[in-house]
Design a protein around this motif. Structure first.
Motif, PDB file in Angstrom:
ATOM      1  N   ALA A 256     -25.632 -22.822  21.514  1.00  0.00           N
ATOM      2  CA  ALA A 256     -24.985 -21.536  21.784  1.00  0.00           C
ATOM      3  C   ALA A 256     -23.521 -21.739  22.164  1.00  0.00           C
ATOM      4  CB  ALA A 256     -25.731 -20.809  22.903  1.00  0.00           C
ATOM      5  N   SER A 257     -23.262 -22.730  22.995  1.00  0.00           N
ATOM      6  CA  SER A 257     -21.893 -23.022  23.413  1.00  0.00           C
ATOM      7  C   SER A 257     -21.028 -23.442  22.225  1.00  0.00           C
ATOM      8  CB  SER A 257     -21.900 -24.127  24.472  1.00  0.00           C
ATOM      9  OG  SER A 257     -20.597 -24.505  24.828  1.00  0.00           O
ATOM     10  N   LYS A 258     -21.610 -24.249  21.347  1.00  0.00           N
ATOM     11  CA  LYS A 258     -20.857 -24.732  20.179  1.00  0.00           C
ATOM     12  C   LYS A 258     -20.573 -23.580  19.209  1.00  0.00           C
ATOM     13  CE  LYS A 258     -20.081 -28.475  19.732  1.00  0.00           C
ATOM     14  NZ  LYS A 258     -18.904 -29.280  20.131  1.00  0.00           N
ATOM     15  N   ARG A 259     -21.522 -22.678  19.033  1.00  0.00           N
ATOM     16  CA  ARG A 259     -21.284 -21.520  18.160  1.00  0.00           C
ATOM     17  C   ARG A 259     -20.126 -20.670  18.693  1.00  0.00           C
ATOM     18  NH1 ARG A 259     -24.761 -20.928  14.115  1.00  0.00           N
ATOM     19  NH2 ARG A 259     -26.971 -21.537  14.327  1.00  0.00           N
ATOM     20  N   GLU A 260     -20.112 -20.490  20.024  1.00  0.00           N
ATOM     21  CA  GLU A 260     -19.057 -19.700  20.645  1.00  0.00           C
ATOM     22  C   GLU A 260     -17.710 -20.397  20.500  1.00  0.00           C
ATOM     23  OE1 GLU A 260     -16.929 -16.813  22.619  1.00  0.00           O
ATOM     24  OE2 GLU A 260     -18.953 -16.755  21.737  1.00  0.00           O
ATOM     25  N   GLU A 261     -17.720 -21.716  20.632  1.00  0.00           N
ATOM     26  CA  GLU A 261     -16.485 -22.493  20.484  1.00  0.00           C
ATOM     27  C   GLU A 261     -15.925 -22.381  19.075  1.00  0.00           C
ATOM     28  OE1 GLU A 261     -15.311 -27.230  20.410  1.00  0.00           O
ATOM     29  OE2 GLU A 261     -16.867 -26.558  21.808  1.00  0.00           O
ATOM     30  N   ILE A 262     -16.807 -22.498  18.079  1.00  0.00           N
ATOM     31  CA  ILE A 262     -16.377 -22.391  16.677  1.00  0.00           C
ATOM     32  C   ILE A 262     -15.874 -20.983  16.384  1.00  0.00           C
ATOM     33  CG2 ILE A 262     -17.193 -22.425  14.285  1.00  0.00           C
ATOM     34  CD1 ILE A 262     -19.096 -24.689  15.089  1.00  0.00           C
ATOM     35  N   ARG A 263     -16.565 -19.968  16.902  1.00  0.00           N
ATOM     36  CA  ARG A 263     -16.141 -18.576  16.679  1.00  0.00           C
ATOM     37  C   ARG A 263     -14.780 -18.313  17.318  1.00  0.00           C
ATOM     38  NH1 ARG A 263     -15.331 -14.251  19.133  1.00  0.00           N
ATOM     39  NH2 ARG A 263     -15.882 -15.194  21.130  1.00  0.00           N
ATOM     40  N   LYS A 264     -14.580 -18.886  18.505  1.00  0.00           N
ATOM     41  CA  LYS A 264     -13.338 -18.653  19.250  1.00  0.00           C
ATOM     42  C   LYS A 264     -12.123 -19.233  18.542  1.00  0.00           C
ATOM     43  CE  LYS A 264     -11.242 -19.491  23.789  1.00  0.00           C
ATOM     44  NZ  LYS A 264     -11.457 -20.097  25.134  1.00  0.00           N
ATOM     45  N   TYR A 265     -12.270 -20.477  18.086  1.00  0.00           N
ATOM     46  CA  TYR A 265     -11.125 -21.147  17.469  1.00  0.00           C
ATOM     47  C   TYR A 265     -10.989 -20.801  15.989  1.00  0.00           C
ATOM     48  CZ  TYR A 265     -10.488 -23.827  21.725  1.00  0.00           C
ATOM     49  OH  TYR A 265     -10.256 -24.190  23.019  1.00  0.00           O
ATOM     50  N   ASN A 266     -12.127 -20.565  15.320  1.00  0.00           N
ATOM     51  CA  ASN A 266     -12.120 -20.118  13.918  1.00  0.00           C
ATOM     52  C   ASN A 266     -11.184 -20.951  13.039  1.00  0.00           C
ATOM     53  OD1 ASN A 266     -12.905 -18.528  11.756  1.00  0.00           O
ATOM     54  ND2 ASN A 266     -11.255 -17.036  12.090  1.00  0.00           N
ATOM     55  N   GLY A 267     -11.314 -22.274  13.167  1.00  0.00           N
ATOM     56  CA  GLY A 267     -10.523 -23.164  12.325  1.00  0.00           C
ATOM     57  C   GLY A 267      -9.181 -23.523  12.901  1.00  0.00           C
ATOM     58  N   LYS A 268      -8.795 -22.929  14.019  1.00  0.00           N
ATOM     59  CA  LYS A 268      -7.516 -23.220  14.633  1.00  0.00           C
ATOM     60  C   LYS A 268      -7.660 -24.360  15.644  1.00  0.00           C
ATOM     61  CE  LYS A 268      -6.157 -18.374  14.234  1.00  0.00           C
ATOM     62  NZ  LYS A 268      -5.742 -17.165  14.979  1.00  0.00           N
TER      63      LYS A 268
END
Length: 504
Positions: A256-268
């Motif tokens: 869950a934490s990793k999904r949120e991290e990926i969503r937050k940065y979105n490739g940035k």
């Protein structure tokens, strides 16, 4: 009434005798003495404390292959082999006829449907996926940097502290903590700080140990026993349930934490190349159940096996001074003495391959003490093994890898000696040994995908420790294999750490 009871007793005796004759006819190559009702289980239970060595002794007397029969009507019957030709037949030549099977998956339920428990298309999908991830250049760089940071910033400072304290330490516990932090960083991109001078208790790390202990227990008792314990939630099965709950909560929280991290940065921002991130970024979306099983399987592959290999390697080196001297001489030749010591901080996979004698010493440790001491398979169709033993459909087969390294017919009369030279040719190169003979990394299509990466990790740790410290096993200590699905030392590895004179 008395006549009815008498007739029933006679009929019962006839049925028991008939079943006993049937078992004797089916089991023509018994592994142990086959007792009425209890089968061969009593000898297993009585020798459980030395299960690996006892099984090796018996297999040697039986020519490397024999049949095991459990208590009546418990479905514990199986074929046991340590014959390399049989192993080659099962793992390679007739690979598609021998699978993990539903019984294996039930015993190893904590692994879910990951790469270690799956068969057919599910297994191939997992293998192709991990093969792709492991061979990415970005992952290689990430892995090398992670290991170097763990070794130089955590492991070596801890050993210096232990040297200054002049206390006896359990080196196996140190390696267990090191590999746990390491695999967490590689798979999750998260460091739980398990390896520190205060040796903290980490609940998730204990849960992994408990799950493995419970899985081994399931191998030693009839299915209905552990099934009943699971239903009643008592004994080892209660511990298994609690351990799996802890593991699942931890892994799902990380997902869950990793999904949120990926969503937050979105490739940035920085490119994350830990394996969980890589799995989530695959074009084909993976649900949380798939990710949970993948993470669990990667943890077992990269944690306990490395801990086991390092522990037995350092015990063997510490008790064989001539081997230690040759490893140190090779390190000096390849990377120089103290004035060139900074080279040791930049050993990559290519540089590590130059350490031929060290490679041979690691192989020798793995031959004598394979991290996974036994492997199980189940036949789909009836077959005949090269040894002449008949296999019926659904027959369970145990491959005793621990025993395979202890057969004179395979390794010569010096098979029990720790002899790295057996892996080195006259020209100074490595001797090729087929995987069905040296099976520490499995064999055939299921050969370990992380074999080369595992050697790299072990070499980095070995070079860093041996070059800086002397590992001295405490007087009177006896190394005993633990009865488990992973070959650890029963009482840990008790040693003293002292600083080594610098190589010049």
């Amino acid at each position: 009434m008395g006549m009815i009871v008498y007739e029933a007793a006679i009929i019962g005796a006839i049925v028991c005798m008939a079943y006993l004759v049937y078992r004797r006819r089916c089991c023509r190559h018994p592994l142990f003495t086959d007792y009425p009702i209890l089968g061969m289980l009593p000898q297993v239970v009585m020798n459980l404390w030395r299960a690996h060595d006892y099984s090796t002794e018996v297999l040697k007397l039986r020519g490397g292959t024999a049949e095991f029969t459990g208590p009546w009507f418990t479905n514990m019957n199986c074929l046991v082999t340590s014959n390399p030709i049989n192993v080659h037949h099962i793992m390679s030549k007739c690979f598609h006829n021998y699978v993990k099977g539903p019984v294996f998956r039930e015993i190893f339920q904590a692994f879910g449907h990951g790469i270690f428990t799956s068969d057919s298309h599910a297994w191939k999908y997992n293998r192709d996926l991990f093969h792709s991830l492991f061979h990415q250049q970005t992952f290689h760089h990430f892995l090398q940097n992670t290991i170097h940071n763990m070794v130089h910033n955590k492991l070596l400072p801890l050993l210096t502290h232990l040297h200054q304290q002049a206390k006896v330490v359990d080196l196996q516990d140190v390696f267990n903590r090191f590999t746990f932090d390491n695999i967490c960083s590689i798979v999750l991109g998260y460091d739980p700080q398990c390896l520190s001078v205060d040796f903290p208790q980490v609940q998730i790390e204990k849960a992994f140990n408990q799950a493995e202990e419970s899985i081994f227990y399931r191998h030693t008792v009839p299915k209905f026993v552990w099934k009943l314990q699971k239903w009643l939630q008592i004994g080892q099965e209660k511990k298994m349930t609690e351990a799996c709950k802890t593991l699942d909560q931890f892994i799902h929280a990380c997902i869950a934490s990793k999904r949120e991290e990926i969503r937050k940065y979105n490739g940035k921002g920085d490119v994350h190349v830990d394996l969980l991130t890589a799995l989530m970024r695959e074009e084909e979306a993976h649900d949380d159940t798939f990710l949970r099983d993948a993470v669990f399987n990667l943890f077992v592959a990269g944690r306990d096996t490395i801990t086991s290999a390092l522990t037995w390697f350092f015990w063997l080196v510490a008790t064989n001074p001539s081997v230690e001297a040759k490893i140190l001489e090779e390190i000096k030749q390849q990377f120089g003495g103290e004035e060139e010591g900074n080279k040791l901080g930049h050993i990559g996979i290519k540089e590590a391959k130059k350490l031929v004698y060290l490679h041979g010493a690691i192989c020798e440790a793995l031959r004598l003490y394979p991290p996974i001491p036994f492997e199980s398979k189940q036949a789909i169709k009836a077959d005949m093994l090269p040894s002449g033993h008949r296999v019926h459909a659904s027959t369970k087969i145990f491959l005793f890898l621990y025993a395979m390294g202890r057969f004179e017919e395979t390794w010569g009369k010096d098979c029990l000696e720790f002899k790295p030279e057996r892996w080195i040719s006259e020209k100074g190169g490595l001797v090729y040994v087929p995987s069905y003979k040296f099976i520490a990394f499995n064999a055939g299509p299921r050969t370990c995908l992380g074999k080369d990466l595992s050697f790299f990790q072990m070499k980095i740790v070995a070079v860093a420790i041996l070059r800086n410290y002397r590992v001295q096993v405490v007087e009177g200590y006896v190394a005993t294999p633990s009865p488990s699905i992973v070959l650890l030392m029963k009482d840990g590895l008790k040693v003293r750490i002292t600083e080594r004179e610098k190589l010049i």
